[in-house]
Design a protein around this motif. Sequence first.
Motif, PDB file in Angstrom:
ATOM      1  N   VAL A 268     -64.049  44.708 -48.500  1.00  7.18           N
ATOM      2  CA  VAL A 268     -64.887  44.769 -47.308  1.00  7.18           C
ATOM      3  C   VAL A 268     -64.092  44.350 -46.071  1.00  7.18           C
ATOM      4  O   VAL A 268     -64.178  44.964 -45.007  1.00  7.18           O
ATOM      5  CB  VAL A 268     -66.133  43.891 -47.481  1.00  7.18           C
ATOM      6  N   SER A 269     -63.304  43.283 -46.207  1.00  7.74           N
ATOM      7  CA  SER A 269     -62.446  42.857 -45.102  1.00  7.74           C
ATOM      8  C   SER A 269     -61.467  43.957 -44.714  1.00  7.74           C
ATOM      9  O   SER A 269     -61.251  44.231 -43.522  1.00  7.74           O
ATOM     10  CB  SER A 269     -61.686  41.588 -45.494  1.00  7.74           C
ATOM     11  N   LEU A 270     -60.885  44.632 -45.717  1.00 14.24           N
ATOM     12  CA  LEU A 270     -59.975  45.740 -45.450  1.00 14.24           C
ATOM     13  C   LEU A 270     -60.706  46.895 -44.768  1.00 14.24           C
ATOM     14  O   LEU A 270     -60.161  47.523 -43.848  1.00 14.24           O
ATOM     15  CB  LEU A 270     -59.343  46.208 -46.761  1.00 14.24           C
ATOM     16  N   ALA A 271     -61.950  47.178 -45.192  1.00 16.24           N
ATOM     17  CA  ALA A 271     -62.721  48.265 -44.587  1.00 16.24           C
ATOM     18  C   ALA A 271     -63.037  47.966 -43.125  1.00 16.24           C
ATOM     19  O   ALA A 271     -62.952  48.855 -42.267  1.00 16.24           O
ATOM     20  CB  ALA A 271     -64.009  48.494 -45.381  1.00 16.24           C
TER      21      ALA A 271
ATOM     22  N   SER B 279     -55.546  44.233 -41.813  1.00 17.67           N
ATOM     23  CA  SER B 279     -55.431  45.159 -42.938  1.00 17.67           C
ATOM     24  C   SER B 279     -54.312  44.736 -43.885  1.00 17.67           C
ATOM     25  O   SER B 279     -54.478  44.698 -45.105  1.00 17.67           O
ATOM     26  CB  SER B 279     -55.190  46.573 -42.415  1.00 17.67           C
ATOM     27  N   SER B 280     -53.174  44.386 -43.318  1.00 10.45           N
ATOM     28  CA  SER B 280     -52.046  43.937 -44.140  1.00 10.45           C
ATOM     29  C   SER B 280     -52.366  42.632 -44.857  1.00 10.45           C
ATOM     30  O   SER B 280     -52.067  42.473 -46.055  1.00 10.45           O
ATOM     31  CB  SER B 280     -50.812  43.768 -43.257  1.00 10.45           C
ATOM     32  N   CYS B 281     -52.992  41.684 -44.158  1.00 11.01           N
ATOM     33  CA  CYS B 281     -53.329  40.402 -44.784  1.00 11.01           C
ATOM     34  C   CYS B 281     -54.386  40.565 -45.870  1.00 11.01           C
ATOM     35  O   CYS B 281     -54.346  39.866 -46.899  1.00 11.01           O
ATOM     36  CB  CYS B 281     -53.821  39.422 -43.716  1.00 11.01           C
ATOM     37  N   SER B 282     -55.330  41.471 -45.691  1.00 11.96           N
ATOM     38  CA  SER B 282     -56.351  41.712 -46.707  1.00 11.96           C
ATOM     39  C   SER B 282     -55.734  42.296 -47.969  1.00 11.96           C
ATOM     40  O   SER B 282     -56.122  41.924 -49.092  1.00 11.96           O
ATOM     41  CB  SER B 282     -57.425  42.655 -46.156  1.00 11.96           C
ATOM     42  N   ILE B 283     -54.778  43.194 -47.818  1.00 11.46           N
ATOM     43  CA  ILE B 283     -54.084  43.745 -48.987  1.00 11.46           C
ATOM     44  C   ILE B 283     -53.335  42.649 -49.728  1.00 11.46           C
ATOM     45  O   ILE B 283     -53.350  42.577 -50.973  1.00 11.46           O
ATOM     46  CB  ILE B 283     -53.136  44.876 -48.539  1.00 11.46           C
ATOM     47  N   THR B 284     -52.678  41.769 -48.986  1.00  4.38           N
ATOM     48  CA  THR B 284     -51.985  40.645 -49.630  1.00  4.38           C
ATOM     49  C   THR B 284     -52.971  39.739 -50.353  1.00  4.38           C
ATOM     50  O   THR B 284     -52.690  39.271 -51.477  1.00  4.38           O
ATOM     51  CB  THR B 284     -51.216  39.843 -48.578  1.00  4.38           C
ATOM     52  N   ALA B 285     -54.134  39.499 -49.765  1.00  2.00           N
ATOM     53  CA  ALA B 285     -55.121  38.600 -50.374  1.00  2.00           C
ATOM     54  C   ALA B 285     -55.646  39.154 -51.686  1.00  2.00           C
ATOM     55  O   ALA B 285     -55.711  38.426 -52.698  1.00  2.00           O
ATOM     56  CB  ALA B 285     -56.275  38.355 -49.396  1.00  2.00           C
ATOM     57  N   PHE B 286     -56.026  40.429 -51.738  1.00  2.00           N
ATOM     58  CA  PHE B 286     -56.560  40.916 -53.011  1.00  2.00           C
ATOM     59  C   PHE B 286     -55.452  41.143 -54.039  1.00  2.00           C
ATOM     60  O   PHE B 286     -55.710  41.155 -55.243  1.00  2.00           O
ATOM     61  CB  PHE B 286     -57.439  42.171 -52.823  1.00  2.00           C
ATOM     62  N   THR B 287     -54.203  41.288 -53.610  1.00  2.00           N
ATOM     63  CA  THR B 287     -53.101  41.343 -54.576  1.00  2.00           C
ATOM     64  C   THR B 287     -52.924  39.999 -55.273  1.00  2.00           C
ATOM     65  O   THR B 287     -52.783  39.932 -56.499  1.00  2.00           O
ATOM     66  CB  THR B 287     -51.799  41.747 -53.860  1.00  2.00           C
ATOM     67  N   VAL B 288     -52.957  38.925 -54.509  1.00  2.00           N
ATOM     68  CA  VAL B 288     -52.855  37.588 -55.099  1.00  2.00           C
ATOM     69  C   VAL B 288     -54.067  37.305 -55.991  1.00  2.00           C
ATOM     70  O   VAL B 288     -53.945  36.726 -57.083  1.00  2.00           O
ATOM     71  CB  VAL B 288     -52.717  36.524 -53.993  1.00  2.00           C
TER      72      VAL B 288
END
Length: 422
Positions: free
Chosen positions: A72-75, A119-128
Amino acid sequence: MMTENSSSKMDTPTNISLVGSVDSVTESIEYKTVSVFLVLLVCGVGIVGNIMVVLVVLTTRHMRTPTNCYLVSLAVADLTVLVAAGLPNISDSLVGAWIYGHAGCLAITYFQYLGINVSSCSITAFTVERYIAICHPMKAQTVCTVSRAKRIIAGVWVFPCIYCMLWFFLVDIQVNQDNRVQCGYRVSRDLYLPIYLIDFAIFYVLPLLLAIVLYGLIARILFMSPVPHRADTAATATVRGTCKELAESGNKANRPARPRSGISSRKQVTKMLAVVVILFALLWMPYRTLVLVNSFVATPYLDAWFLLFCRTCIYANSAINPVVYNLMSQKFRSAFRGLYRCQEHEAQRRTLSTINTSNSVVRDMLEPPLAANGKNKQKCSGAMADRDQETSSKGDAKDKEIEAKPQPIKVSEEEGLDQSMV
């Protein structure tokens, strides 16, 4: 004159949508048509898709998972990019000048970079989060929760919000040689090299390196580690199970089977998120590379068609994620269909409500005359019944009167004469 042209061209902005008119190509009908069509198509699909992602997660209870919170954050970040970068690009292509003024230049540039960095930080967050959930399942029970995900998302947004305030002091309204207003650099282009290098390192290189390492560890756990067989587990449960457990297992057997097991479901989610990361790397590469190269060369490369290609790739990255969710996640696909059916049911309900309201209005208009007619009929029938009853009672009374009245005695004329004489 050559020095002025070179200086003006060097200070042309290289952000994702506010590129000025660098040559006659941007004035051609062909370029304007292709640019507007691509931007409208990609941004339209992306805005609708990302809004649907937000709606299905917020309105569907079983979709409120930590991973989906990050999605949702990424969206929302992708929506920010599409609205702040894509839509102003349409007017820039059509008019060829900046029409949003000084405040618009500051605000739109700020929200562009805010959406990119979040967007970049959200991708990093769900990867972790995926790494902890799969590689450390015991720790994930306390770490990978929805409440913790919300706090992390708040930090994901707060940090870029503060960091991107720097752009309020770096852009301003400029007038080029054609007397056209543009949103461009406030100072010399050489001073932007540290900023672009920091952005390139923090919001592109580091997230990708971290994703490569973590997804490698995840793949080793999911695809290379042995998974216990379900047959052995079922046999052990049959031998050691009590009657209650056997009954419960029988009840579970009667339930509809899930389409995928827990392990395969986790694999599918991980594959989907890995595809999101790969698309992020590929679609952002042209723009990041262009900015990095233009920061070092004396004359920046600003070909209009290549700039359009870079911008379209960025918009496509923000628009394609909902398509990936729909193709690779059965839960998202079902939730999207459920949202569409809810809209259909709502429309049908409104239509039926309108029809029922119209029918009730017509019925209310027709009911008073009908009721009056019914009352008149009842009144007439009652009057007739009373009249019949009255006639019947009068007839009976008359008969009784006739019976009670003494009958006259018939006599002959001679007897009458004798009586009159006496």
